[in-house]
Design a protein around this motif. Structure first.
Motif: not given
Length: 268
Positions: A69, A71, A76, A103, A107-108, A111-112
């Motif tokens: 992912w 950022e 993010p 990254h 993993f957020p 948010e994603l």
């Protein structure tokens, strides 16, 4: 008003230089050099990051590696937003190349969305095109197309083929027997909040063209002062259009490939 192929091609050919850096939290040993790419503004990050993944994954502990992912400045980046929209929302032309952190862990989730394959990108893209056509033509144009037309839209974007894409997309930009579209597909983006949208007609009840200023007054009236001056800046594709631009013309020529106007509102 009307389509302008030269402008549409200029929008299509917009590029952003991006420098991808592996997060220092993701590697314990040698820190690799960044990877530089010129990315189309109208495209999506996951369509171009396979080589980024391959370059950096060998520096990451296999046991810790998760879905890659991106950022920027602790934010993010949503993969289902076009590259140019993300740049205009979070960055500026004074910050080139655009330095993005890559990254492979933490993993957020909140948010994603997960992007498991290019099929997920295609599915999101086509659903957005269909949403736009439901606003413009009550869905009549996209539903009258054959599957090969839908596929040609996607492969034209995927392989950066302007003529291939626009030979189909032109049908979606026609008024379809009407004077203009029924409603304008658009979204307004501001930092730290969800995008704003509402139903907005390109013509007044008296048949006069509505302009960008009127759309903004309809959607975000709180951003105008008592003299009806807009207190922010609006950007799309790295440009700041005049608030007196007819919104139908903008929709025909400045929409992203998903057929939406993605407009960023910022302080500067």
């Amino acid at each position: 008003m009307g389509e302008n192929r030269e402008i549409q091609k200029g929008v299509w050919e917009g590029r952003i230089p991006v420098a991808f850096h592996l997060s220092e939290d993701d590697t314990e040993n040698e820190h690799p050099d960044p990877v530089y790419l010129m990315l189309p503004r109208i495209s999506y990050f996951p369509l171009h990051t396979e080589k980024i993944n391959k370059h950096f994954i060998k520096f990451v502990n296999d046991e810790q590696a998760e879905e890659m992912w991106l950022e920027y400045d602790n934010q993010p980046l949503k993969w289902h937003y076009p590259v140019g929209l993300l740049f205009d929302l979070y960055c500026s032309e004074n910050s080139l190349p655009w330095n993005i952190t890559v990254h492979f862990k933490d993993f957020p989730e909140e948010e994603l969305l997960h992007c498991i394959s290019k099929d997920a990108i295609e599915s999101h893209f086509m659903s957005t095109v269909k949403e736009a056509d439901s606003l413009k033509h009550r869905g009549q144009v996209i539903n009258s197309m054959q599957k090969r037309d839908h596929k040609q839209l996607w492969t034209g974007l995927l392989h950066d083929k302007f003529d291939q894409f626009w030979s189909v997309n032109r049908k979606l930009m026609e008024s379809n027997g009407e004077e203009t579209f029924k409603y304008i597909p658009y979204r307004l983006y501001m930092l730290d909040r969800h995008y704003v949208t509402n139903l907005f007609r390109p013509m007044t009840d008296e048949g006069r063209p509505q302009v960008l200023r009127q759309l903004l007054m309809s959607a975000v009236p709180q951003l105008f002062n008592e003299d009806e001056e807009f207190q922010k800046h609006v950007r799309i594709h790295g440009t700041e259009p005049s608030l007196d631009t007819p919104i139908f013309w903008l929709s025909e020529n400045f929409s992203f490939p998903d057929n939406f106007l993605h407009l960023c509102i910022s302080e500067t």
